[in-house]
Design a protein around this motif. Sequence first.
Motif, PDB file in Angstrom:
ATOM      1  N   VAL A  11       0.855  -1.191   0.000  1.00  0.00           N
ATOM      2  CA  VAL A  11       0.000   0.000   0.000  1.00  0.00           C
ATOM      3  C   VAL A  11       0.883   1.231   0.000  1.00  0.00           C
ATOM      4  CG1 VAL A  11      -1.937  -1.089   1.190  1.00  0.00           C
ATOM      5  CG2 VAL A  11      -0.141   0.008   2.522  1.00  0.00           C
ATOM      6  N   GLU A  12       0.314   2.329  -0.444  1.00  0.00           N
ATOM      7  CA  GLU A  12       1.046   3.593  -0.426  1.00  0.00           C
ATOM      8  C   GLU A  12       1.171   4.076   1.012  1.00  0.00           C
ATOM      9  OE1 GLU A  12       0.720   8.112  -2.284  1.00  0.00           O
ATOM     10  OE2 GLU A  12      -0.690   6.545  -2.880  1.00  0.00           O
ATOM     11  N   PRO A  13       2.364   4.387   1.495  1.00  0.00           N
ATOM     12  CA  PRO A  13       2.531   4.807   2.889  1.00  0.00           C
ATOM     13  C   PRO A  13       1.696   6.050   3.200  1.00  0.00           C
ATOM     14  CG  PRO A  13       4.656   4.284   1.894  1.00  0.00           C
ATOM     15  CD  PRO A  13       3.649   4.266   0.788  1.00  0.00           C
ATOM     16  N   GLY A  14       0.959   5.996   4.304  1.00  0.00           N
ATOM     17  CA  GLY A  14       0.160   7.132   4.745  1.00  0.00           C
ATOM     18  C   GLY A  14      -1.165   7.303   4.046  1.00  0.00           C
ATOM     19  N   ALA A  15      -1.477   6.453   3.073  1.00  0.00           N
ATOM     20  CA  ALA A  15      -2.730   6.593   2.320  1.00  0.00           C
ATOM     21  C   ALA A  15      -3.911   6.124   3.163  1.00  0.00           C
ATOM     22  CB  ALA A  15      -2.658   5.797   1.029  1.00  0.00           C
ATOM     23  N   LYS A  16      -5.032   6.834   3.055  1.00  0.00           N
ATOM     24  CA  LYS A  16      -6.268   6.477   3.755  1.00  0.00           C
ATOM     25  C   LYS A  16      -7.388   6.405   2.727  1.00  0.00           C
ATOM     26  CE  LYS A  16      -4.915   8.588   8.158  1.00  0.00           C
ATOM     27  NZ  LYS A  16      -4.768   7.335   8.890  1.00  0.00           N
ATOM     28  N   LEU A  17      -8.028   5.251   2.637  1.00  0.00           N
ATOM     29  CA  LEU A  17      -9.066   5.043   1.633  1.00  0.00           C
ATOM     30  C   LEU A  17     -10.376   5.696   2.066  1.00  0.00           C
ATOM     31  CD1 LEU A  17      -8.531   1.330   0.594  1.00  0.00           C
ATOM     32  CD2 LEU A  17      -7.716   3.379  -0.526  1.00  0.00           C
ATOM     33  N   THR A  18     -11.123   6.188   1.073  1.00  0.00           N
ATOM     34  CA  THR A  18     -12.444   6.767   1.306  1.00  0.00           C
ATOM     35  C   THR A  18     -13.445   6.098   0.364  1.00  0.00           C
ATOM     36  OG1 THR A  18     -12.153   8.543  -0.319  1.00  0.00           O
ATOM     37  CG2 THR A  18     -11.367   8.957   1.932  1.00  0.00           C
ATOM     38  N   SER A  19     -14.707   6.426   0.529  1.00  0.00           N
ATOM     39  CA  SER A  19     -15.756   5.853  -0.313  1.00  0.00           C
ATOM     40  C   SER A  19     -16.140   6.771  -1.464  1.00  0.00           C
ATOM     41  CB  SER A  19     -17.001   5.551   0.539  1.00  0.00           C
ATOM     42  OG  SER A  19     -17.451   6.727   1.192  1.00  0.00           O
ATOM     43  N   HIS A  20     -15.286   7.756  -1.778  1.00  0.00           N
ATOM     44  CA  HIS A  20     -15.588   8.703  -2.853  1.00  0.00           C
ATOM     45  C   HIS A  20     -14.984   8.218  -4.171  1.00  0.00           C
ATOM     46  CE1 HIS A  20     -17.024  11.228   0.333  1.00  0.00           C
ATOM     47  NE2 HIS A  20     -15.818  11.334   0.873  1.00  0.00           N
ATOM     48  N   GLY A  21     -15.418   8.846  -5.262  1.00  0.00           N
ATOM     49  CA  GLY A  21     -14.883   8.510  -6.571  1.00  0.00           C
ATOM     50  C   GLY A  21     -15.851   7.686  -7.397  1.00  0.00           C
TER      51      GLY A  21
END
Length: 218
Positions: free
Chosen positions: A49-59
């Motif tokens: 995973v990309e370090p520091g990335a936080k997934l959201t439900s947008h897009g």
Amino acid sequence: MTDLGLLHYFLGIHATRTGSGLFLSHKQYASEIIEREGMLSCHPYMTPVEPGAKLTSHGPPVKDPTLYRSLAGALQYLNFTRPDISYAVLQVCIFMNDPREQHMHDLRRMIRYIQGTTDLGLQLYASSPNTLVAYTDADWVSFPTTRRSTSGYCVFLGNNLLSWSSKNQLTPSRSSAEAEYRGVANAVAEPCFHNLLRALHCPLTSATLVYYDNVSYV
């Protein structure tokens, strides 16, 4: 019962005997996942995973949700011998009901990481059990949409990694200390190896040690 000899392959898991014990891997299964997605010649990533990335439900939603769920489910089974992808698998599986293009991008990134690490697996050592040690951590508010934290732990019996988990906490935590405390509670409550070893007539003589990295509630 028929004696089938030494274990070599079972339910997609290769078992290789070494001088120090038993090595379990999903190399062939991982290659099949990569080939099914047409990514055999892709450039591998160094991290799942990309370090520091936080997934959201947008897009925008993915064009083929069935494919997304199929790949995410396959990675869940691969996690049985690959503790290093536990957190990444959790991230992509949380959005299986409504996957977005961002989530598919992260799923393919994980496959590119696996493409470069197919030789990794789980090493089990031939040693007598002596101590049960658990390591736990928590990522506070790792999912901005739900404000829930992620707990993770791994449990070692001697030198052998026997259990690991990465999952969302059931309720939001008000602080990082509360999130860490919930993570420690999960690590202590879930492993039942003391009772299992007692049933196998190999009882442990010491209590389980639990290590954590938060000093807010010491």
